[in-house]
Design a protein around this motif. Structure first.
Motif, PDB file in Angstrom:
ATOM      1  N   SER A 102       0.865  -1.176   0.000  1.00 19.33           N
ATOM      2  CA  SER A 102       0.000   0.000   0.000  1.00 19.33           C
ATOM      3  C   SER A 102       0.900   1.224   0.000  1.00 19.33           C
ATOM      4  N   ILE A 103       0.567   2.200  -0.811  1.00 19.79           N
ATOM      5  CA  ILE A 103       1.374   3.406  -0.887  1.00 19.79           C
ATOM      6  C   ILE A 103       0.465   4.621  -0.907  1.00 19.79           C
ATOM      7  N   GLY A 128      13.332 -11.275  -1.614  1.00 20.34           N
ATOM      8  CA  GLY A 128      12.929 -12.678  -1.643  1.00 20.34           C
ATOM      9  C   GLY A 128      11.454 -12.929  -1.465  1.00 20.34           C
ATOM     10  N   VAL A 129      10.612 -11.917  -1.689  1.00 16.17           N
ATOM     11  CA  VAL A 129       9.172 -12.116  -1.508  1.00 16.17           C
ATOM     12  C   VAL A 129       8.417 -11.630  -2.736  1.00 16.17           C
ATOM     13  N   THR A 130       7.216 -12.126  -2.888  1.00 17.02           N
ATOM     14  CA  THR A 130       6.311 -11.638  -3.918  1.00 17.02           C
ATOM     15  C   THR A 130       5.519 -10.482  -3.324  1.00 17.02           C
ATOM     16  N   LEU A 131       5.422  -9.409  -4.081  1.00 16.70           N
ATOM     17  CA  LEU A 131       4.655  -8.243  -3.655  1.00 16.70           C
ATOM     18  C   LEU A 131       3.385  -8.160  -4.490  1.00 16.70           C
ATOM     19  N   LEU A 132       2.293  -7.836  -3.837  1.00 19.37           N
ATOM     20  CA  LEU A 132       0.972  -7.794  -4.462  1.00 19.37           C
ATOM     21  C   LEU A 132       0.375  -6.416  -4.219  1.00 19.37           C
ATOM     22  N   ALA A 133      -0.192  -5.832  -5.240  1.00 22.46           N
ATOM     23  CA  ALA A 133      -0.881  -4.545  -5.098  1.00 22.46           C
ATOM     24  C   ALA A 133      -2.294  -4.692  -5.652  1.00 22.46           C
ATOM     25  N   ASN A 134      -3.282  -4.347  -4.862  1.00 23.28           N
ATOM     26  CA  ASN A 134      -4.667  -4.344  -5.319  1.00 23.28           C
ATOM     27  C   ASN A 134      -5.003  -2.934  -5.776  1.00 23.28           C
ATOM     28  N   ILE A 135      -5.285  -2.794  -7.062  1.00 26.99           N
ATOM     29  CA  ILE A 135      -5.527  -1.480  -7.650  1.00 26.99           C
ATOM     30  C   ILE A 135      -6.844  -1.513  -8.411  1.00 26.99           C
ATOM     31  N   PHE A 136      -7.730  -0.580  -8.126  1.00 30.99           N
ATOM     32  CA  PHE A 136      -8.975  -0.498  -8.875  1.00 30.99           C
ATOM     33  C   PHE A 136      -8.668  -0.222 -10.343  1.00 30.99           C
ATOM     34  N   SER A 137      -9.397  -0.862 -11.230  1.00 32.69           N
ATOM     35  CA  SER A 137      -9.116  -0.738 -12.663  1.00 32.69           C
ATOM     36  C   SER A 137      -9.208   0.706 -13.147  1.00 32.69           C
ATOM     37  N   GLU A 138     -10.057   1.513 -12.544  1.00 35.08           N
ATOM     38  CA  GLU A 138     -10.188   2.904 -12.972  1.00 35.08           C
ATOM     39  C   GLU A 138      -9.092   3.822 -12.417  1.00 35.08           C
ATOM     40  N   CYS A 159      -5.364  -6.894  -9.429  1.00 35.18           N
ATOM     41  CA  CYS A 159      -4.111  -7.181  -8.734  1.00 35.18           C
ATOM     42  C   CYS A 159      -2.915  -7.038  -9.668  1.00 35.18           C
ATOM     43  N   TYR A 160      -1.843  -6.510  -9.108  1.00 29.46           N
ATOM     44  CA  TYR A 160      -0.573  -6.396  -9.809  1.00 29.46           C
ATOM     45  C   TYR A 160       0.465  -7.105  -8.959  1.00 29.46           C
ATOM     46  N   LEU A 161       1.327  -7.880  -9.615  1.00 34.72           N
ATOM     47  CA  LEU A 161       2.309  -8.678  -8.895  1.00 34.72           C
ATOM     48  C   LEU A 161       3.729  -8.289  -9.275  1.00 34.72           C
ATOM     49  N   SER A 162       4.591  -8.286  -8.287  1.00 37.92           N
ATOM     50  CA  SER A 162       6.027  -8.183  -8.506  1.00 37.92           C
ATOM     51  C   SER A 162       6.600  -9.453  -7.910  1.00 37.92           C
ATOM     52  N   LYS A 163       7.027 -10.347  -8.772  1.00 36.49           N
ATOM     53  CA  LYS A 163       7.539 -11.636  -8.316  1.00 36.49           C
ATOM     54  C   LYS A 163       8.833 -11.466  -7.548  1.00 36.49           C
TER      55      LYS A 163
END
Length: 183
Positions: A102-103, A128-138, A159-163
């Motif tokens: 969250s930012i 060493g972790v996967t980061l997940l961001a939940n972002i509304f499409s709009e 959702c957007y992922l950074s492996k």
């Protein structure tokens, strides 16, 4: 939580689009009022999961809980050595290390590349972790921000992922050792 508090100090600054240095530091109780003010701004609430601005007592309880939660890493983004936003990682349940990102950037400082620099810093903090961001499409601005930081859409449009990366951990230079001594 000494290691958690120390790790952001060890990261070198990352330049923002405006050329200023961006650093992360651990959030402290003294940051509560500033974060509350940012949370009240209509632009901050526009794409929040809860579009209602929190009441002061709700924010106080939430902020205190985040500081105490060992599965949460809440940092303050520093721009020109002044607080410019919050970047938070919340541990998600599961066998693999996954954190939700969250930012929040001070509404008066948007457009300076602060968020992108902070996302790059946090990736160095937890390679060493996967980061997940939940972002509304709009929310086009956030989607572009996370894509510029290397996140990929997960296919559901939210959702957007950074492996996880196998980037080497930071090396201890003399200036970083001095930061540890001063800490």
């Amino acid at each position: 939580r000494g290691a958690t508090r120390l790790a952001p100090l060890l990261l070198g600054p990352v330049p923002a689009k405006d050329g200023s240095e961006i650093l992360l530091r651990c959030a402290e109780r003294a940051d509560e009022e500033r974060v509350f003010t940012w949370q009240q701004h209509p632009e901050t609430r526009r794409y929040a999961r809860n579009p209602q601005a929190p009441a002061r007592d709700e924010h106080h309880d939430w902020f205190a809980a985040r500081l105490e939660d060992t599965g949460c890493h809440m940092t303050i983004i520093q721009h020109h050595e002044q607080p410019a936003g919050v970047l938070r990682l919340d541990r998600r349940d599961g066998p693999e290390p996954v954190f939700e990102v969250s930012i929040l950037i001070d509404p008066d400082l948007k457009g300076r590349g602060i968020g992108l620099a902070a996302l790059r810093l946090v990736r160095s903090l937890v390679p060493g972790v996967t980061l997940l961001a939940n972002i509304f499409s709009e929310n086009i601005a956030s989607r572009r921000l996370f894509e510029a930081a290397g996140y990929q859409p997960s296919g559901d449009g939210v959702c957007y992922l950074s492996k996880r990366t196998d980037a080497p951990l930071m090396t201890l230079t003399e200036d970083k050792i001095q930061s540890i001594r001063e800490f």
